[in-house]
Design a protein around this motif. Structure first.
Motif, mmCIF file in Angstrom:
data_model
loop_
_atom_site.group_PDB
_atom_site.id
_atom_site.type_symbol
_atom_site.label_atom_id
_atom_site.label_comp_id
_atom_site.label_asym_id
_atom_site.label_seq_id
_atom_site.Cartn_x
_atom_site.Cartn_y
_atom_site.Cartn_z
ATOM 1 N N MET A 135 0.991 -1.351 -0.013
ATOM 2 C CA MET A 135 0.041 -0.180 -0.024
ATOM 3 C C MET A 135 0.890 1.309 -0.066
ATOM 4 N N SER A 136 0.579 2.280 -0.790
ATOM 5 C CA SER A 136 1.283 3.391 -1.087
ATOM 6 C C SER A 136 0.852 4.482 0.012
ATOM 7 N N LEU A 137 1.540 5.093 0.746
ATOM 8 C CA LEU A 137 1.021 6.058 1.727
ATOM 9 C C LEU A 137 1.405 7.491 1.311
ATOM 10 N N ASP A 140 -9.390 4.493 4.843
ATOM 11 C CA ASP A 140 -8.123 5.159 4.015
ATOM 12 C C ASP A 140 -7.111 5.094 4.620
ATOM 13 N N GLY A 141 -6.858 4.140 5.719
ATOM 14 C CA GLY A 141 -5.590 4.032 6.286
ATOM 15 C C GLY A 141 -5.673 2.699 7.441
ATOM 16 N N GLU A 192 -7.882 -1.707 9.892
ATOM 17 C CA GLU A 192 -7.981 -0.802 8.666
ATOM 18 C C GLU A 192 -8.913 0.300 9.591
ATOM 19 N N TYR A 235 -3.355 5.987 3.625
ATOM 20 C CA TYR A 235 -2.973 5.598 2.203
ATOM 21 C C TYR A 235 -3.127 6.716 1.315
ATOM 22 N N THR A 236 -2.345 6.818 -0.059
ATOM 23 C CA THR A 236 -2.622 7.688 -0.915
ATOM 24 C C THR A 236 -4.007 7.098 -1.511
#
Length: 112
Positions: free
Chosen positions: A30-32, A86-87, A81, A107-108
């Motif tokens: 996961m991109s942050l 969203d994170g 989560e 997350y992005t």
């Protein structure tokens, strides 16, 4: 009939090592957008911007700015989560600082 597979369903016991590994696999890659650390004394503070969540050789890490901010054994990490999806909140014994820590990774924005 409905296309569900056993591997798509999380284990029922959220304290089991199987569930913890399931969450690590789900969060891997996961991109942050940013990372916060929760501290009882100082509250929440930003510790990194940008980055990625990574599961590698049994360790789950939060990497930002080319540095590992948090690293924990995957089968000991308690992760869940946010309700907004969203994170995620990650809690475990951090190998970097040598103590129990809680970090929140946002997350992005993207949709599957």
């Amino acid at each position: 009939m409905f296309g569900f597979k056993k591997k798509d369903k999380p284990p029922k016991d959220t304290n089991s090592p199987e569930f913890r590994l399931y969450m690590c696999r789900k969060l891997d890659g996961m991109s942050l957008k940013y990372v916060l650390e929760r501290d009882a004394v100082n509250g929440d503070r930003v510790i990194g911007k940008g980055g990625v969540l990574s599961l590698f050789e049994g360790d789950f890490s939060v990497i930002s700015g080319g540095k590992t901010l948090f690293s924990c054994k995957a089968d000991e990490l308690r992760a869940w989560e946010f309700m907004s999806l969203d994170g995620a909140t990650l809690t475990g014994f951090d190998k970097i600082q040598g103590k129990e820590r809680t970090v929140m990774a946002y997350y992005t924005y993207y949709r599957d």
